[in-house]
Structures are given as structure tokens and as C-alpha cells.
Design a protein around this motif. Structure first.
Motif, mmCIF file in Angstrom:
data_model
loop_
_atom_site.group_PDB
_atom_site.id
_atom_site.type_symbol
_atom_site.label_atom_id
_atom_site.label_comp_id
_atom_site.label_asym_id
_atom_site.label_seq_id
_atom_site.Cartn_x
_atom_site.Cartn_y
_atom_site.Cartn_z
ATOM 1 N N VAL A 182 -52.263 -49.447 27.350
ATOM 2 C CA VAL A 182 -51.797 -49.928 28.654
ATOM 3 C C VAL A 182 -52.979 -50.050 29.616
ATOM 4 N N PRO A 183 -53.359 -51.275 30.012
ATOM 5 C CA PRO A 183 -54.436 -51.453 30.989
ATOM 6 C C PRO A 183 -53.928 -51.322 32.424
ATOM 7 N N VAL A 198 -41.426 -46.214 28.127
ATOM 8 C CA VAL A 198 -42.723 -45.931 28.756
ATOM 9 C C VAL A 198 -43.424 -47.220 29.153
ATOM 10 N N ALA A 199 -43.357 -48.248 28.319
ATOM 11 C CA ALA A 199 -43.981 -49.528 28.662
ATOM 12 C C ALA A 199 -43.379 -50.093 29.940
ATOM 13 N N ASP A 200 -42.062 -50.066 30.048
ATOM 14 C CA ASP A 200 -41.397 -50.574 31.256
ATOM 15 C C ASP A 200 -41.791 -49.753 32.479
ATOM 16 N N LEU A 201 -41.856 -48.437 32.307
ATOM 17 C CA LEU A 201 -42.229 -47.559 33.416
ATOM 18 C C LEU A 201 -43.643 -47.856 33.893
ATOM 19 N N VAL A 246 -49.134 -40.688 34.442
ATOM 20 C CA VAL A 246 -48.902 -39.655 33.428
ATOM 21 C C VAL A 246 -47.761 -38.706 33.798
ATOM 22 N N PRO A 247 -47.758 -38.078 35.001
ATOM 23 C CA PRO A 247 -46.620 -37.207 35.328
ATOM 24 C C PRO A 247 -45.282 -37.953 35.319
ATOM 25 N N LYS A 248 -45.316 -39.215 35.689
ATOM 26 C CA LYS A 248 -44.075 -40.010 35.692
ATOM 27 C C LYS A 248 -43.597 -40.264 34.264
ATOM 28 N N ILE A 249 -44.533 -40.458 33.354
ATOM 29 C CA ILE A 249 -44.166 -40.619 31.950
ATOM 30 C C ILE A 249 -43.530 -39.335 31.422
#
Length: 464
Positions: free
Chosen positions: A227-228, A299-302, A239-242
Motif C-alpha cells: 500500500v503506497p 484493510v485495503a478499503d480502510l 496502523v492503529p486503525k488497521i
């Protein structure tokens, strides 16, 4: 304090292991005077290549009686001087103790000697449909070294660190006594955990000669996501959101464009994407393809909602090899880009990773030195490298001390610690002492004295 090796000592060592496995003086390669980074150097007086627990026991009995210092060395991939014999004496090399002794499929354990390489154990486990989860970046490190530093690695965010997978140890004490610590049982509330004192002790308390390690069933499916992001702040803030999304990736790594370019140059291979400033690399695994794909899509959508520029699925073996071989080569790539370097292996709370990384950028700007970094964003363990480049000896020593002082102070302010997985060894002792204070250091020294009354086992390391 310590006795020098004499002809009588050499005769005893040769009687234990044979002439061919005892090297003395100029017979010893200079490679044995340092570890991977090479900042600390001291030749051993004698090198002994051991094969069995009984050999180690006999050597330690003699060394204890004669008050000769002993240091244990595996592959020499350490970064803080833990395996450097700073007091000379005997260097015990365990790389030939490299047998996988037992696979117990009923209890999900494997028993190994300490010289087994991480990559050998991982391949063996996968060949039998199991997973050994600890995954440090240096795959040629020995299992004994991993246990001695409580190595973590890229899968720690989901699976934990080496300590979580050590069920039992066979160790040789400084006086030569052989002890069995722990067992194959899953739970244990039977007194103090001596086994857990050995893990992470960097060879200062006892010598590991066998280990019983926990395995897990091998996940059937795995996929990675690259993910760029437009900047490191946005990347790290994801990261914390993931984690809060209730999806637990196997690994969450962060990397900068500069570090990727170093790796490309070092490997001579192209990275899938290098046009952006910051990247998060994630892996997901599980037993069903549907679950893995669902977790990855969540995770990609987030990430895209947060501000990611794209999300590349890394699902073929060729793509996985391209991405993860680049990630595994970061340390060597940075090392190859400069004349000399040293590492700050701090760990901070996940929520403070971005603040710490930005602070290292400020230090680099203020001092005029390169300070590339990468690390385990999922557990806050950062690998920050200070590059010498064209600095002369005086300027390098002054700059290094200044940068380390600033970084370790900042890590402490943020609630972090001196080392996340590479240990303290000889190089980082002063910083740990500053952070922990006298009372904790005295406790550590008391533990060391209880195990090693004569202070002959890897002296001068960790708390001394």
C-alpha cells in the motif's frame, strides 16, 4: 580477574573435542572478532567448535575451575556485540550443533540443537505442514541466537515473538552442570520460570544446547498487500486503525522510497512500485481463501479511505518473492550504501511510531547525516540506521554518540525501550542503564551472579 589460556588448557580442550575442532591464535579467522555490524572487535584466544551438550559441559567445568571467560557464538549475525569475546578467552561456536532431533506431531513441538538455522527450521516445518511463526529478517541466524535475543521479526504482530514458542531448554550452566528447564506441557505455574530468564539473556546466564519449540498448523492461504502512501505520517497513522478494524494481519511493515531504492540497487532487481514516499506492506494468512481475501479487502478499503494512493495485491509466488526479498535485504542494502553504520533498535508504542520517525528525520537534517529506517509498524519496533558515509573517525564517533543520545531519550519520552529484538550486548549497555536506573540494573546483576558466580559466561555484556 581471569586466567590466560595456557598449553595445559589447550591440551584439556583438545582432549574433549579433538585437535581439529580447537583453533588457537593465528589459526582463528578475524571474522570471529566481530559480529554483523563490526563496530566492536576482540579476538578470542581459542576457538572451540562443539557438537554435543556433553562437550559443552566438560569445557565449562574446566573454564569454571580455571576462571577462563567463555563466549558463545552462532552465525555471528548479531548487531550489538553480544557474541564478541570482549575479555578474550574461549569462544564456543555452536554452528555444527545443527540437528533437528525430533518432530512431535501429537504435541506440536520440534526439538532442535542451537546451531539449526532459522531458514532450515522454517523449511522443515513447512515440509511437514507446520509453521514456526517467529520470522526475524536474518534467516541465516541460528535458533540459539534467536532464543538468546528473544528475536521477534515480521510476524510478531499476529503470532508473537520467540519467547512465545519456547517450551523447554537444555542448558549448560557456567559451572558445567546440565539442566532441563521447562517441558512440552502447554501450561506451567510451577515456581519461577528459569527457562524464561534464559530467553533474551544473550548468553550471559547459561549455554543453550537443545530447545523444544512450539509449532502451529501451516495456514493454507496467504496473500500480501503493498500500500503506497503520500507520506510516512499517513502511512503510520493507518496502523492503529488497521488493528482496530478487528483484522489482524500476519505482518505490517513500513518502508520509505529511499530504503526501497537501496534494496533495488543491492539486489539488482526491480521493486513493483517505487514512485511514492512511503509504503505499508501487509500479509494475511488463514485456512480459507475466503477469510484471507475478506481480511485483505477490509484493510485495503480502510487504507484507501485514510489516504492511501493504491493497494497492490501480491498474490503470485513471483510477486511475493520480489517484494519480500527486497524487504529482507533492507539491512544489507543500507550497509552496502555507506562506509559504516550503526543501528538504533528501539521499540515504541504503535501510536508513537510516526512521531519517532519524524524526529529521526529532524536529527538527520540538523546533523547532515543520512538516517534511513524501516521496521515493524505493527508492533512499534523500528530499525534506524546512522550512516557514516564520508565522516572521519572523530566526527563519526561524535555524531554517532549525539544521534544515539537524542534517539534513546526520545524513545523513552514516548514510552519506548532501548531494544525491540536485537538485544543490548556490549554496544547498548549505557543506554539501557540510563533508562532502567540503578535498582533494576542491580536486580539484573543479582540474577547474573546467581547463575554465574565467577562471571565467566559472556562477561561485559547486558548489565555489566
Amino acid at each position: 580477574m581471569y586466567n590466560q589460556i595456557n598449553e595445559s588448557d589447550l591440551a584439556v580442550l583438545r582432549s574433549i573435542v579433538g585437535d581439529a575442532r580447537v583453533l588457537y591464535g593465528e589459526e582463528i579467522s578475524p571474522d570471529y572478532s566481530h559480529d554483523e555490524l563490526g563496530g566492536i572487535s576482540r579476538m578470542p584466544d581459542v576457538l572451540v567448535r562443539v557438537l554435543t551438550t556433553e562437550e559443552v559441559s566438560a569445557i565449562m567445568k574446566h573454564a569454571y575451575e580455571r576462571a577462563i571467560p567463555v563466549t558463545v557464538r552462532g552465525s555471528g549475525t548479531g548487531l550489538v556485540g553480544s557474541a564478541v569475546p570482549v575479555e578474550g578467552g574461549i569462544l564456543l561456536e555452536t554452528t555444527q550443533m545443527n540437528k533437528i532431533l525430533e518432530l512431535d506431531e501429537d504435541n506440536l513441538t520440534v526439538t532442535v540443537q542451537p546451531g539449526v538455522l532459522l531458514m532450515e527450521l522454517s523449511a522443515f516445518a513447512e515440509d511437514h505442514d507446520f509453521l514456526y511463526p517467529p520470522d526475524p529478517g536474518e534467516k541465516s541466524a541460528t535458533i540459539g541466537g534467536n532464543i538468546s535475543t528473544n528475536a521477534g521479526g515480521m510476524r510478531a504482530v499476529k503470532y508473537g515473538v520467540t519467547r512465545d514458542y519456547v517450551r523447554a531448554l537444555t542448558v549448560v550452566m557456567p559451572n558445567g552442570e546440565i539442566m532441563q528447564l521447562g517441558s512440552k506441557v502447554v501450561k506451567n505455574s510451577s515456581g519461577y520460570s528459569l527457562k524464561d530468564l534464559i530467553i533474551g539473556s544473550e548468553g550471559t546466564l547459561a549455554i543453550i544446547t537443545e530447545a523444544v519449540l512450539k509449532l502451529m498448523p501451516l495456514p493454507k492461504h496467504s496473500v500480501s498487500l503493498l500500500v503506497p502512501f503520500p507520506d510516512m505520517k499517513t502511512a503510520i497513522e493507518s496502523v492503529p486503525k488497521i488493528i482496530r478494524s478487528k483484522v489482524i494481519p500476519t505482518a505490517i511493515e513500513y518502508m520509505s522510497r529511499d530504503t526501497i531504492l537501496f534494496s533495488e540497487s543491492y539486489l539488482g532487481k526491480k521493486f513493483p512500485d517505487k514512485k511514492n514516499d512511503a509504503y505499508i506492506l501487509l500479509t494475511f494468512d488463514g485456512n480459507t481463501e475466503h477469510q484471507v481475501q475478506t481480511d485483505m479487502q477490509t484493510v485495503a478499503d480502510l487504507c484507501l479511505e485514510i489516504g492511501a494512493l493504491d493497494a497492490y495485491i501480491v498474490d503470485t509466488e513471483e510477486r511475493k518473492k520480489s517484494v519480500w526479498s527486497a524487504r529482507s535485504a533492507f539491512l544489507e542494502a543500507i550497509k552496502a550504501s555507506t562506509t559504516e553504520m550503526d543501528e538504533c533498535d528501539v521499540v515504541v508504542p504503535r501510536s508513537k511510531v510516526d512521531e519517532f520517525i519524524k524526529y529521526t528525520h529532524k536529527i538527520a537534517e540538523d546533523t547532515g547525516v543520512r538516517i534511513p529506517s524501516f521496521g515493524h509498524a505493527g508492533d512499534g519496533n523500528l530499525h534506524v540506521y546512522i550512516c557514516r558515509d564520508a565522516l572521519d573517525d572523530t566526527a563519526w564517533e561524535k555524531t554517532l554518540e549525539h544521534c544515539f543520545d537524542l534517539m534513546y531519550k526520545k524513545a523513552e519520552e514516548l514510552g519506548g525501550l532501548v531494544s525491540g529484538e536485537h538485544g543490548i550486548g556490549y554496544a547498548k549497555k549505557s543506554y539501557m542503564k540510563k533508562q532502567y536506573g540503578d535498582e533494576q540494573i542491580v536486580l539484573m546483576q543479582g540474577i547474573k551472579a546467581a547463575f554465574d558466580k565467577k562471571n565467566i559466561l559472556n562477561p561485559g555484556k547486558v548489565c555489566y
